[in-house]
Design a protein around this motif. Structure first.
Motif, PDB file in Angstrom:
ATOM      1  N   THR A 103       1.064  -1.102  -0.133  1.00 11.29           N
ATOM      2  CA  THR A 103      -0.365  -0.140  -0.148  1.00 11.29           C
ATOM      3  C   THR A 103       0.862   1.015  -0.058  1.00 11.29           C
ATOM      4  N   GLN A 104       0.787   2.579  -0.757  1.00 13.67           N
ATOM      5  CA  GLN A 104       1.031   3.485  -1.135  1.00 13.67           C
ATOM      6  C   GLN A 104       0.464   4.328   0.267  1.00 13.67           C
ATOM      7  N   GLN A 125       1.615  10.080   9.923  1.00 10.56           N
ATOM      8  CA  GLN A 125       0.714  10.677   8.840  1.00 10.56           C
ATOM      9  C   GLN A 125      -0.850  10.651   9.058  1.00 10.56           C
ATOM     10  N   PHE A 126      -0.557   9.425   9.823  1.00 13.65           N
ATOM     11  CA  PHE A 126      -2.509   9.609  10.753  1.00 13.65           C
ATOM     12  C   PHE A 126      -2.646  10.811  11.106  1.00 13.65           C
ATOM     13  N   VAL A 127      -1.696  11.258  12.335  1.00 12.25           N
ATOM     14  CA  VAL A 127      -2.029  12.164  12.365  1.00 12.25           C
ATOM     15  C   VAL A 127      -2.379  13.405  11.738  1.00 12.25           C
ATOM     16  N   ARG A 151      -6.444   7.302   4.497  1.00 19.07           N
ATOM     17  CA  ARG A 151      -5.082   8.507   3.451  1.00 19.07           C
ATOM     18  C   ARG A 151      -3.785   7.783   4.239  1.00 19.07           C
ATOM     19  N   ALA A 152      -3.719   7.797   5.050  1.00 20.14           N
ATOM     20  CA  ALA A 152      -2.533   7.160   5.786  1.00 20.14           C
ATOM     21  C   ALA A 152      -1.912   5.415   5.210  1.00 20.14           C
ATOM     22  N   GLY A 153      -3.054   4.873   3.878  1.00 17.60           N
ATOM     23  CA  GLY A 153      -2.833   3.833   3.162  1.00 17.60           C
ATOM     24  C   GLY A 153      -3.181   2.318   4.175  1.00 17.60           C
ATOM     25  N   TYR A 154      -3.715   2.554   5.589  1.00 19.97           N
ATOM     26  CA  TYR A 154      -4.732   1.721   5.717  1.00 19.97           C
ATOM     27  C   TYR A 154      -5.649   0.319   4.908  1.00 19.97           C
ATOM     28  N   SER A 155      -6.544  -0.210   4.679  1.00 16.32           N
ATOM     29  CA  SER A 155      -7.017  -0.714   3.734  1.00 16.32           C
ATOM     30  C   SER A 155      -9.024  -0.344   4.028  1.00 16.32           C
TER      31      SER A 155
END
Length: 149
Positions: free
Chosen positions: A3-4, A33-35, A50-54
């Protein structure tokens, strides 16, 4: 398939404070990135996506990540930084209302005076707006032209 992770700077137009940078360094890259994304969108699931999680697990992951103490601390530091930059808090609002009250008295504008006093009372917690949301049963509403003749 890997995942990007989208990278984003927060806030986009200013330099992060040293405290915020230090808080981000305590997090892994994905949490940092989540923050950043959470501060931009305010939504845990969207920030996780947006941070790359499914997409399937974004809601669960967003909730889980927001519960982490270091993540919460980073978010609070960023919000405090933004509040300082905005420099508008309860004291500033109170000062503006005092100026508005003085101006309304000076210009003898009773409507403006009443409104400024009302807003100041709300700001102080002295006046709380309440709405009656009870539902009363057993009644009918007839609107002319829509009912039976």
């Amino acid at each position: 398939m890997k995942t990007q992770i989208a990278t984003v700077e927060y806030p986009p137009t200013s330099t992060p404070s040293p405290a915020f940078e230090a808080a981000l360094l305590e997090l892994n890259e994905r949490h940092a990135q989540f923050v950043r994304h959470y501060l931009l969108c305010g939504e845990g699931a969207e920030a996780a996506r947006r941070a790359g999680y499914s997409t399937k697990s974004a809601r669960k992951e967003g909730s889980r990540i927001l519960a982490l103490p270091k993540v919460r601390a980073a978010i609070e530091i960023a919000r405090a930084d933004l509040a300082k930059k905005a420099a508008y808090d309860q004291g500033a609002a109170m000062a503006e209302l005092d100026q508005a009250i003085a101006f309304a008295r000076e210009t003898q504008n009773a409507t403006a005076l009443c409104r400024a006093i009302e807003l100041k009372s709300k700001l102080c917690g002295l006046l709380i707006e309440r709405q009656d949301v009870r539902q009363l049963g057993g009644f009918a509403i007839n609107i002319n032209g829509l009912g039976e003749d």
